[in-house]
Design a protein around this motif. Structure first.
Motif, PDB file in Angstrom:
ATOM      1  N   ASP A  42     -45.380 -16.075 -54.984  1.00 55.93           N
ATOM      2  CA  ASP A  42     -44.540 -15.934 -56.177  1.00 55.93           C
ATOM      3  C   ASP A  42     -44.894 -16.982 -57.229  1.00 55.93           C
ATOM      4  N   LEU A  43     -45.121 -18.210 -56.786  1.00 54.80           N
ATOM      5  CA  LEU A  43     -45.486 -19.274 -57.719  1.00 54.80           C
ATOM      6  C   LEU A  43     -46.845 -18.989 -58.344  1.00 54.80           C
ATOM      7  N   ALA A  44     -47.802 -18.536 -57.554  1.00 55.81           N
ATOM      8  CA  ALA A  44     -49.128 -18.200 -58.086  1.00 55.81           C
ATOM      9  C   ALA A  44     -49.025 -17.092 -59.130  1.00 55.81           C
ATOM     10  N   ALA A  45     -48.228 -16.079 -58.845  1.00 55.55           N
ATOM     11  CA  ALA A  45     -48.051 -14.984 -59.801  1.00 55.55           C
ATOM     12  C   ALA A  45     -47.370 -15.472 -61.075  1.00 55.55           C
ATOM     13  N   ALA A  46     -46.383 -16.339 -60.937  1.00 52.29           N
ATOM     14  CA  ALA A  46     -45.681 -16.875 -62.110  1.00 52.29           C
ATOM     15  C   ALA A  46     -46.619 -17.732 -62.962  1.00 52.29           C
ATOM     16  N   LEU A  47     -47.471 -18.509 -62.322  1.00 53.68           N
ATOM     17  CA  LEU A  47     -48.421 -19.337 -63.065  1.00 53.68           C
ATOM     18  C   LEU A  47     -49.399 -18.467 -63.848  1.00 53.68           C
ATOM     19  N   LYS A  48     -49.858 -17.381 -63.246  1.00 59.48           N
ATOM     20  CA  LYS A  48     -50.794 -16.476 -63.923  1.00 59.48           C
ATOM     21  C   LYS A  48     -50.094 -15.753 -65.069  1.00 59.48           C
ATOM     22  N   LYS A  49     -48.849 -15.335 -64.848  1.00 50.75           N
ATOM     23  CA  LYS A  49     -48.092 -14.647 -65.892  1.00 50.75           C
ATOM     24  C   LYS A  49     -47.825 -15.585 -67.066  1.00 50.75           C
ATOM     25  N   GLU A  50     -47.538 -16.847 -66.757  1.00 53.97           N
ATOM     26  CA  GLU A  50     -47.272 -17.841 -67.789  1.00 53.97           C
ATOM     27  C   GLU A  50     -48.493 -18.068 -68.677  1.00 53.97           C
ATOM     28  N   ASN A  51     -49.675 -18.032 -68.074  1.00 53.92           N
ATOM     29  CA  ASN A  51     -50.912 -18.264 -68.821  1.00 53.92           C
ATOM     30  C   ASN A  51     -52.002 -17.375 -68.225  1.00 53.92           C
ATOM     31  N   PRO A  52     -52.153 -16.131 -68.731  1.00 50.47           N
ATOM     32  CA  PRO A  52     -53.122 -15.194 -68.167  1.00 50.47           C
ATOM     33  C   PRO A  52     -54.573 -15.694 -68.185  1.00 50.47           C
ATOM     34  N   ALA A  53     -54.868 -16.656 -69.036  1.00 57.14           N
ATOM     35  CA  ALA A  53     -56.233 -17.190 -69.090  1.00 57.14           C
ATOM     36  C   ALA A  53     -56.494 -18.192 -67.963  1.00 57.14           C
ATOM     37  N   ARG A  54     -55.449 -18.590 -67.260  1.00 56.19           N
ATOM     38  CA  ARG A  54     -55.592 -19.555 -66.166  1.00 56.19           C
ATOM     39  C   ARG A  54     -56.415 -18.924 -65.046  1.00 56.19           C
ATOM     40  N   THR A  55     -57.397 -19.666 -64.550  1.00 54.22           N
ATOM     41  CA  THR A  55     -58.267 -19.134 -63.495  1.00 54.22           C
ATOM     42  C   THR A  55     -57.626 -19.330 -62.119  1.00 54.22           C
ATOM     43  N   ALA A  56     -58.165 -18.625 -61.137  1.00 51.58           N
ATOM     44  CA  ALA A  56     -57.685 -18.774 -59.765  1.00 51.58           C
ATOM     45  C   ALA A  56     -57.896 -20.203 -59.278  1.00 51.58           C
ATOM     46  N   ALA A  57     -59.000 -20.825 -59.672  1.00 49.68           N
ATOM     47  CA  ALA A  57     -59.263 -22.212 -59.283  1.00 49.68           C
ATOM     48  C   ALA A  57     -58.213 -23.152 -59.871  1.00 49.68           C
ATOM     49  N   GLN A  58     -57.815 -22.906 -61.110  1.00 51.32           N
ATOM     50  CA  GLN A  58     -56.781 -23.737 -61.732  1.00 51.32           C
ATOM     51  C   GLN A  58     -55.456 -23.559 -61.002  1.00 51.32           C
ATOM     52  N   ILE A  59     -55.134 -22.329 -60.670  1.00 52.37           N
ATOM     53  CA  ILE A  59     -53.885 -22.051 -59.959  1.00 52.37           C
ATOM     54  C   ILE A  59     -53.920 -22.714 -58.582  1.00 52.37           C
TER      55      ILE A  59
END
Length: 50
Positions: free
Chosen positions: A11-28
Motif C-alpha cells: 500500500d505504501l509503495a502504491a501511494a508513493l507511486k501515485k503521489e509522484n508517478p515519475a518516481r522509479t521503483a528504485a527510488q520507492i
C-alpha cells in the motif's frame, strides 16, 4: 499461499507511486528501506509495483 510482502508495504509503495508517478521503483525501494527496512527481506520494488 501467503504473500511475502506485507499488505502495508504494498500500500505504501502504491501511494508513493501515485503521489509522484515519475518516481522509479528504485527510488520507492530506497524510501521503503528508510522506513525501518521494510523491503530488506522482500521482493524488489519493481515486483511490488506490478
Amino acid at each position: 499461499m501467503t504473500p511475502r510482502t506485507p499488505v502495508e508495504v504494498l500500500d505504501l509503495a502504491a501511494a508513493l507511486k501515485k503521489e509522484n508517478p515519475a518516481r522509479t521503483a528504485a527510488q520507492i525501494q530506497r524510501i521503503l528501506a528508510d522506513h525501518a527496512g521494510l523491503v530488506a527481506d522482500g521482493p524488489d520494488a519493481a515486483a511490488a509495483l506490478r
